[in-house]
Design a protein around this motif. Structure first.
Motif, mmCIF file in Angstrom:
data_model
loop_
_atom_site.group_PDB
_atom_site.id
_atom_site.type_symbol
_atom_site.label_atom_id
_atom_site.label_comp_id
_atom_site.label_asym_id
_atom_site.label_seq_id
_atom_site.Cartn_x
_atom_site.Cartn_y
_atom_site.Cartn_z
ATOM 1 N N PHE A 274 4.677 12.618 3.017
ATOM 2 C CA PHE A 274 4.220 11.765 4.103
ATOM 3 C C PHE A 274 5.442 11.074 4.662
ATOM 4 N N ASN A 275 5.570 11.110 6.008
ATOM 5 C CA ASN A 275 6.806 10.697 6.673
ATOM 6 C C ASN A 275 7.051 9.205 6.646
ATOM 7 N N LYS A 276 6.021 8.467 7.051
ATOM 8 C CA LYS A 276 6.282 7.061 7.362
ATOM 9 C C LYS A 276 6.251 6.161 6.144
ATOM 10 N N ALA A 277 5.642 6.619 5.038
ATOM 11 C CA ALA A 277 5.530 5.754 3.877
ATOM 12 C C ALA A 277 6.783 5.830 3.036
ATOM 13 N N THR A 278 7.332 4.699 2.707
ATOM 14 C CA THR A 278 8.503 4.636 1.850
ATOM 15 C C THR A 278 8.042 4.119 0.503
ATOM 16 N N HIS A 279 8.353 4.875 -0.532
ATOM 17 C CA HIS A 279 7.737 4.492 -1.798
ATOM 18 C C HIS A 279 8.695 4.675 -2.957
ATOM 19 N N SER A 280 8.330 4.024 -4.039
ATOM 20 C CA SER A 280 9.060 4.176 -5.284
ATOM 21 C C SER A 280 8.568 5.403 -6.002
ATOM 22 N N THR A 281 9.415 5.990 -6.832
ATOM 23 C CA THR A 281 9.000 7.177 -7.564
ATOM 24 C C THR A 281 8.333 6.817 -8.888
ATOM 25 N N GLU A 282 8.251 5.533 -9.160
ATOM 26 C CA GLU A 282 7.595 5.122 -10.391
ATOM 27 C C GLU A 282 6.088 5.212 -10.238
ATOM 28 N N ASN A 283 5.384 5.396 -11.334
ATOM 29 C CA ASN A 283 3.935 5.553 -11.279
ATOM 30 C C ASN A 283 3.192 4.235 -11.226
ATOM 31 N N ASN A 284 3.938 3.124 -11.308
ATOM 32 C CA ASN A 284 3.345 1.811 -11.056
ATOM 33 C C ASN A 284 2.113 1.533 -11.902
ATOM 34 N N GLY A 285 2.131 2.028 -13.122
ATOM 35 C CA GLY A 285 1.051 1.663 -14.023
ATOM 36 C C GLY A 285 -0.169 2.527 -13.973
ATOM 37 N N ALA B 252 0.819 -1.217 0.000
ATOM 38 C CA ALA B 252 0.000 0.000 0.000
ATOM 39 C C ALA B 252 0.853 1.267 0.000
ATOM 40 N N LYS B 253 1.932 1.258 0.765
ATOM 41 C CA LYS B 253 2.765 2.460 0.844
ATOM 42 C C LYS B 253 3.414 2.773 -0.499
ATOM 43 N N ARG B 254 3.877 1.729 -1.160
ATOM 44 C CA ARG B 254 4.500 1.955 -2.470
ATOM 45 C C ARG B 254 3.485 2.486 -3.470
ATOM 46 N N GLN B 255 2.284 1.877 -3.470
ATOM 47 C CA GLN B 255 1.239 2.348 -4.380
ATOM 48 C C GLN B 255 0.840 3.789 -4.076
ATOM 49 N N PHE B 256 0.707 4.080 -2.783
ATOM 50 C CA PHE B 256 0.314 5.443 -2.402
ATOM 51 C C PHE B 256 1.395 6.447 -2.823
ATOM 52 N N GLY B 257 2.661 6.052 -2.658
ATOM 53 C CA GLY B 257 3.747 6.924 -3.098
ATOM 54 C C GLY B 257 3.664 7.209 -4.581
ATOM 55 N N SER B 258 3.316 6.193 -5.356
ATOM 56 C CA SER B 258 3.174 6.375 -6.799
ATOM 57 C C SER B 258 2.032 7.335 -7.124
ATOM 58 N N LEU B 259 0.929 7.218 -6.381
ATOM 59 C CA LEU B 259 -0.209 8.119 -6.601
ATOM 60 C C LEU B 259 0.136 9.554 -6.219
ATOM 61 N N VAL B 260 0.906 9.714 -5.158
ATOM 62 C CA VAL B 260 1.345 11.053 -4.761
ATOM 63 C C VAL B 260 2.173 11.678 -5.877
ATOM 64 N N ASP B 261 3.129 10.912 -6.408
ATOM 65 C CA ASP B 261 3.976 11.417 -7.494
ATOM 66 C C ASP B 261 3.134 11.784 -8.719
#
Length: 675
Positions: free
Chosen positions: A661-672, A638-647
C-alpha cells in the motif's frame, strides 16, 4: 529515475559557498534574510551552511552531524556542481543568453546532477520577478533532451514538488508559482502529463506538494485555452511566444509543401532564430509527411538539407522523432497506420544518413508495443474461453486460478480487457449469466483502476455495442450500478469513467445517466442486488446493507466473548463467499480501532479452514488500505497498525507477498498482534 553516479541524492538542505553572490537588500545593502537571498537565491532552505548548526539545540544529534561531514567527503564533485550551478543561473538571469548557458552546463560534464540545476533554476526564479520566471521556463524548454536528459528534468521537478513544504517558508505563494511551473512544463512538452498522477501517489498526506499538483491540474491545465494562458502568464521574456513560433513553423511547412521552394524554407528556419526549438520543425514536418503522402518527398528532402547544412543538428532531429514516437498512440487515432508510416520514414531518414536510428531510445518502446499488442490479442481469446467455461461451471476459484497463471501484472491493460470481455459476453446472454458476471467481478481482486478502465472502454465503445445489443443502455447501466453496490467501484468512479471524452449525445452518456438514476432511487441497493434474480447459486438475495449489518453484528458478538466456531458458521451461512472481503475489512477495522487481537485469530481460522480465500483476504486488506486516510482521523496510528497487520498476514501466508500500500507508512514490527 536515474540516480547520480557519485555521491548521494541531495536533501533539501545543501551547503552553500561563500563564492556565490547574495542578493542585497535595496535599503542598506545587507544580505536579505540573515545572509540568504530568499528561497532559491542561495537561501537558507536550499543551501544551508553547516556552520550554522547549534550544538546546544536539544534536537542536535552528533551522529547526524557526522553523517553530514561524511556526505561532504563522499561527494565533492556534487558540492562543486552546486556552486557552479548557482553561478550559472545568476549569470543567465543577468545575460538572458540561452546558448552560453547551455554551453556552460555542457562544460560541467556532470549530466547525472542536472536534476539539481533544474531544481536550482526554478527555486531561484520563484523568488524573483515574472521576467526571471519566464526566462527559467524558456531555458528549460531549450535545454530539454539536448543538454539535460528528460529523466533529469523529471527528477528535478519531482524534488521541487516534494520540497514545497520547505519552499513555502520563504516564498508564501509557493503553491501557485510552483504549480504554474509544473503546468508550463507540461504545456512545453518537457514533463509528461502522467507526472501529476505519479507524484500524487507518492506524496505523503498533507504535503504542500499535493496542493501544488492539484493547482497545476485543476487550476491551470483544466482551464479552457489553458496552453495560451499558461504561456503568457509571465508576460514572456521574448517578443514571441511558443505558440507564435509553432504557428510560423506550420506556415512555412505548408507553404513549402505547396511551392517546393527549399531555399525560401531554409531562410525562414534561419529567421526563426530558435535553434533549441528545431525539434518542433522536425516533429511537424514528419507528421505532415505522414498525413500528406504527396508531400512526403519534399518534406524529407527539406529536413535532409537542413541537416547537411548544419541548420538543424542531429540532436534536434533525434528529439523531433522521439517526440513523435512518444505520442504515436494518440497520433494513431487520427492516422490509423501511423506506426507503419513512422517506421517507414525512420528507415528512409536513416538510410539517407541524416538520422541516427540508434539514438531513438523509444524505438524499442514501439517494438515493445507490438509485442504487447500481440500478447493482448492472445489474451482476449483466452479470456473469452475462461469466461465461457465459467458460465457453464460457475467455478469462481477456477477462474482465479486461470487468471493467476496468465501473469496479468505484465501488462496493465489485461485486467481491464478481462472486465470488458466479461461484461460484453454477459450482456449478450440471459439473466443467469449477467448475475454470474457480477458475482465474478466482485470475487476478483482487481485494483479499482483496472475495473474503472474496463468500464471506461465499455462506455467509449457503447455506440458500437448498441448495434449488436440494442438494450446496452439498460444492461451496462445496471452492471455499473451493481459494481457500486458490491463495493467493486466507489460512486465517484462513475465520474472518472465518464471523464471529458464522453459526448453528451452518445450512448455512453445515456448509460452513465441511467446508472446514476438507478443508484439514487429508493432502496436502490436491494433492488440492484436482485436485478437479475439474486446472486445465482451463491446469494440468498439479501440486500447488501443487510449483509453488512449481519457481518457487523456477528463480529460484535464474537468480540464480546463469542465462540470462534460459531462465528465461522455464521460467516458460512451468509452464503456470499464473494463478499467475504467485507468480513476481512470490518475485522481489520475492529482490530485497529479496539486493538482486539481475538478478531485476528478469527480471520486466521477462517483462512485456514477455507471459508475466506486469499483473494478475498487480499481484497479486504486492499479496501482498508484505500480508506486509511479516513481511519487515521479517528485512530492516529492506524497506518502503523495496518502495516503491522500486513506484515503479520504475509508472514502467516494469509496475504500475497506482493501486496503493498503506497500511502501508508508503517513499522515492520507486529505491534503485539499474535496468532
Amino acid at each position: 529515475m536515474e540516480q547520480p553516479s557519485e555521491g548521494l541524492d541531495p536533501s533539501l538542505r545543501i551547503s552553500t559557498s561563500p563564492t556565490v553572490r547574495h542578493t542585497k537588500d535595496a535599503v542598506n545593502g545587507s544580505p536579505i534574510k540573515g545572509g540568504c537571498g530568499g528561497k532559491g537565491i542561495c537561501g537558507a532552505l536550499l543551501d544551508t551552511d553547516d556552520n550554522d548548526v547549534d550544538t546546544n539545540d536539544p534536537n542536535y544529534n552528533t551522529s547526524e552531524e557526522i553523517d553530514k561531514i561524511a556526505m561532504k567527503k563522499v561527494c565533492p564533485r556534487f558540492e562543486q556542481y552546486k556552486k557552479k550551478a548557482a553561478v550559472i543561473v545568476e549569470e543567465y538571469f543577468a545575460t538572458d543568453d540561452v546558448i552560453s548557458t547551455a554551453n556552460e552546463i555542457k562544460d560541467l560534464e556532470m549530466p547525472n546532477y542536472s536534476y539539481y540545476f533544474v531544481k536550482k533554476l526554478i527555486s531561484m526564479a520563484m523568488d524573483r520577478h515574472d521576467k526571471e520566471k519566464e526566462m527559467a521556463a524558456v531555458l528549460l524548454s531549450s535545454l530539454y533532451a539536448d543538454v539535460i536528459d528528460p529523466r533529469q528534468v523529471y527528477k528535478g521537478f519531482s524534488n521541487l514538488v516534494e520540497s514545497a513544504d520547505d519552499l513555502i517558508v520563504d516564498i508564501p505563494d509557493t503553491v501557485d508559482v510552483l504549480a504554474l511551473f509544473v503546468a508550463r512544463a507540461v504545456v512545453d512538452d518537457i514533463l509528461p502529463p502522467a507526472f501529476l498522477k505519479k507524484e500524487m501517489d507518492v506524496l505523503p498526506d498533507g504535503a504542500k506538494g499535493i496542493d501544488v499538483i492539484k493547482r497545476a491540474e485543476k487550476g491551470y491545465l483544466s482551464a479552457p485555452l489553458h496552453a495560451e494562458i499558461i504561456e503568457r502568464r509571465w508576460g514572456g521574456s521574448r517578443n514571441k511566444t511558443v505558440d507564435d513560433v509553432k504557428a510560423k513553423i506550420d506556415n512555412l511547412l505548408r507553404e513549402y509543401a505547396v511551392s517546393g521552394d527549399k531555399k525560401e524554407a531554409i531562410r525562414c528556419i534561419h529567421d526563426l532564430k530558435v535553434p533549441f526549438f528545431h525539434h518542433e520543425i522536425v516533429k511537424r514536418a514528419v507528421i505532415m509527411a505522414m498525413e500528406r503522402k504527396k508531400a512526403e518527398g519534399k518534406l524529407l528532402d527539406l529536413l535532409k538539407t537542413a541537416s547537411e547544412e548544419c541548420l538543424i543538428n542531429s540532436s534536434q532531429i533525434s528529439k523531433g522523432f522521439t517526440r513523435i514516437i512518444d505520442s504515436i498512440d494518440d497520433l494513431s487515432l487520427d492516422i490509423p497506420n501511423a506506426k507503419e508510416l513512422l517506421r517507414s520514414l525512420i528507415s528512409k531518414a536513416a538510410s539517407e544518413g541524416w538520422l541516427c536510428a540508434s539514438s531513438l531510445k523509444q524505438v524499442s518502446f514501439s517494438e515493445k508495443k507490438l509485442v504487447e499488442d500481440s500478447i493482448m490479442k492472445v489474451f482476449k481469446a483466452k479470456a473469452q474461453s475462461i469466461i465461457q467455461e465459467y458460465f457453464l461451471t460457475g467455478d469462481v476459484l477456477e477462474v482465479n486460478s486461470c487468471l493467476e497463471s496468465e501473469n496479468l501484472s505484465s501488462i496493465p491493460e489485461l485486467k481491464a480487457i478481462f472486465v470488458k470481455r466479461l461484461i460484453m459476453l454477459a450482456m449478450d446472454r440471459k439473466k443467469r449469466e449477467k448475475e454470474m458476471a457480477s458475482v465474478l467481478l466482485s470475487s476478483l481482486y482487481f485494483p479499482a483502476d483496472d475495473v474503472v478502465n474496463g468500464f471506461t472502454m465499455l462506455i467509449q465503445s457503447a455506440d458500437d455495442i448498441a448495434l449488436d445489443i440494442p438494450i446496452v443502455v439498460e444492461d451496462l447501466a445496471m452492471f455499473l450500478a451493481r459494481a457500486v453496490v458490491d463495493d467493486v467501484l466507489a460512486p465517484l468512479h462513475l465520474e472518472e469513467i465518464g471523464g471529458n471524452s464522453v459526448k453528451p449525445d452518445s450512448v455512453g452518456n445515456q448509460v452513465l445517466k441511467m446508472a446514476h438514476s438507478l443508484l439514487n432511487a429508493r432502496l436502490s441497493g436491494e433492488r440492484i442486488l436482485r436485478c437479475w434474480g439474486g446472486g445465482g447459486s451463491y446469494t440468498n438475495g439479501c440486500a447488501i446493507e443487510d449483509v453488512k449489518d449481519q457481518i457487523g453484528k456477528l463480529l460484535e458478538e464474537f468480540e464480546s466473548g463469542g465462540d470462534t466456531r460459531e462465528a465461522c458458521r455464521c460467516i458460512t451461512e451468509l452464503g456470499m463467499p464473494f463478499f467475504h472481503h467485507e468480513v476481512v475489512k470490518k475485522s481489520l477495522v475492529a482490530i485497529i480501532e479496539r486493538k482486539n487481537d481475538r478478531v485476528w485469530r478469527l480471520l486466521k481460522e477462517c483462512f485456514n479452514t477455507g471459508i475466506i480465500t486469499q483473494i478475498q483476504m487480499t481484497k479486504g486488506f486492499g479496501r482498508v488500505a484505500e480508506s486509511l486516510d479516513d481511519l487515521t482521523l479517528d485512530v492516529p496510528d492506524a497506518k502503523r497498525q495496518f502495516g503491522s497487520l500486513v506484515d503479520l498476514a504475509k508472514a502467516e501466508g494469509c496475504l500475497d507477498s506482493s501486496f503493498s500500500f503506497n500511502k501508508a507508512t508503517h513499522s515492520t514490527e507486529n505491534n503485539g498482534y499474535h496468532s
